[in-house]
Design an enzyme around this catalytic site. Structure first.
Site, PDB file in Angstrom:
ATOM      1  N   HIS A  43       6.047  21.646  10.942  1.00 54.09           N
ATOM      2  CA  HIS A  43       5.672  22.538  12.043  1.00 54.09           C
ATOM      3  C   HIS A  43       4.405  22.041  12.735  1.00 54.09           C
ATOM      4  O   HIS A  43       3.531  21.435  12.116  1.00 54.09           O
ATOM      5  CB  HIS A  43       5.492  23.971  11.521  1.00 54.09           C
ATOM      6  CG  HIS A  43       6.755  24.524  10.942  1.00 54.09           C
ATOM      7  ND1 HIS A  43       6.950  24.620   9.583  1.00 54.09           N
ATOM      8  CD2 HIS A  43       7.885  24.952  11.546  1.00 54.09           C
ATOM      9  CE1 HIS A  43       8.166  25.108   9.366  1.00 54.09           C
ATOM     10  NE2 HIS A  43       8.757  25.324  10.541  1.00 54.09           N
TER      11      HIS A  43
ATOM     12  N   ASP B 160       2.241  21.267   8.184  1.00 55.04           N
ATOM     13  CA  ASP B 160       2.866  21.161   6.868  1.00 55.04           C
ATOM     14  C   ASP B 160       3.833  19.980   6.769  1.00 55.04           C
ATOM     15  O   ASP B 160       4.627  19.909   5.839  1.00 55.04           O
ATOM     16  CB  ASP B 160       3.612  22.455   6.539  1.00 55.04           C
ATOM     17  CG  ASP B 160       4.645  22.822   7.616  1.00 55.04           C
ATOM     18  OD1 ASP B 160       4.825  22.021   8.553  1.00 55.04           O
ATOM     19  OD2 ASP B 160       5.251  23.909   7.516  1.00 55.04           O
TER      20      ASP B 160
ATOM     21  N   SER C 166      14.320  27.360  17.409  1.00 49.77           N
ATOM     22  CA  SER C 166      14.041  27.709  16.013  1.00 49.77           C
ATOM     23  C   SER C 166      12.537  27.877  15.796  1.00 49.77           C
ATOM     24  O   SER C 166      11.826  28.341  16.680  1.00 49.77           O
ATOM     25  CB  SER C 166      14.661  26.659  15.086  1.00 49.77           C
ATOM     26  OG  SER C 166      14.222  25.355  15.426  1.00 49.77           O
TER      27      SER C 166
END
Length: 256
Positions: A190, A187, A14
């Site tokens: 990530h 963040d 992902s």
């Protein structure tokens, strides 16, 4: 296809995979470490869960491909582990289904060739405070907690032990870094450059310690076009040349 042919290392997952070439990411680190040794191929899909990964397995990794990867590094779990949305929409995948999806991925990859090697990355932790602050007003009912991350990470590790697949425990490795919540994420979810360094180091450790034949550790793999040449830079004696094929002094970190 360009030559000469090199071993292919595929990164499949992902957003942590899709973004692995951004901001000094772990994918770019592996590409540097394996320069002239292996081709690092990116198959990363922002926002995906294991359910979507299973749906495209045959397209990303066709069994009849002329060349199969030497190594596949797989990461799914962060989006799966998010709390279920009341609408039924969203990336959440219940833990039992996540385990079975990851099993399907592993078994499909193993079926591609007898020599393919696999590394799973488990679900990393998150900075819960930043996740909540940074997404307020953007996402609806976003639930992302370290209790959930840990349960999916543990399930991934247990599955890998069952299937004899190598695994990197990102949930533990990230938290061993000092001030990990601020240092390892851009963040809260990530990876920052520092977070990617942790991931790269853990992957390289697995590759070094794995008793695979042939070894896929970078120091054990041949360097392409590594022969000495009169066209190399001339040494201080003015009579010989210096072969730069395996020079690594440019690296900020001398990876093992």
């Amino acid at each position: 296809m360009v030559g000469p042919s090199r071993p292919q290392f595929v990164l499949f997952g992902s957003s942590i995979v899709q973004l692995s070439f951004s901001n000094g990411g772990w994918g770019s680190i592996l590409s540097d470490v394996y320069a002239r040794k292996a081709d690092i191929l990116l198959r990363g899909y922002y926002g995906w869960n294991s359910r979507r990964a299973v749906q495209v397995l045959d397209r990303v990794f066709p069994k009849d491909a002329a060349t199969q990867p030497s190594l596949v590094i797989v990461y799914f779990g962060g989006n799966d582990s998010m709390g279920a949305h009341s609408s039924g929409l969203g990336p959440h995948v219940p833990l039992p289904e996540y385990i079975e999806n990851m099993r399907k991925i592993a078994l499909h990859l193993k079926s591609l060739s007898d020599s393919i090697r696999i590394i799973f990355l488990s679900c990393p932790p998150v900075d819960e405070v930043r996740v909540g602050q940074g997404t307020s007003g953007i996402f609806s009912e976003l639930v992302r907690t370290n209790d959930l991350c840990k349960s999916y990470s543990e399930a991934c590790k247990e599955l890998c032990q069952e299937l004899d697949v190598k695994v990197v425990d990102l949930f533990t490795a990230i938290q061993q870094r000092d001030e990990w919540m601020t240092a390892c994420f851009t963040d809260g979810v990530h990876l920052s450059e520092e977070g990617s360094k942790v991931v790269a180091a853990e992957i390289l450790k697995v590759l070094k310690e794995a008793e695979w034949e042939p070894s896929l550790h970078w120091k054990s793999m041949p360097t392409e076009f590594a022969e000495n040449s009169p066209y190399d830079l001339v040494a201080a004696d003015g009579k010989t040349t210096l072969n730069p094929s395996d020079w690594t002094f440019h690296r900020e970190i001398q990876w093992d």
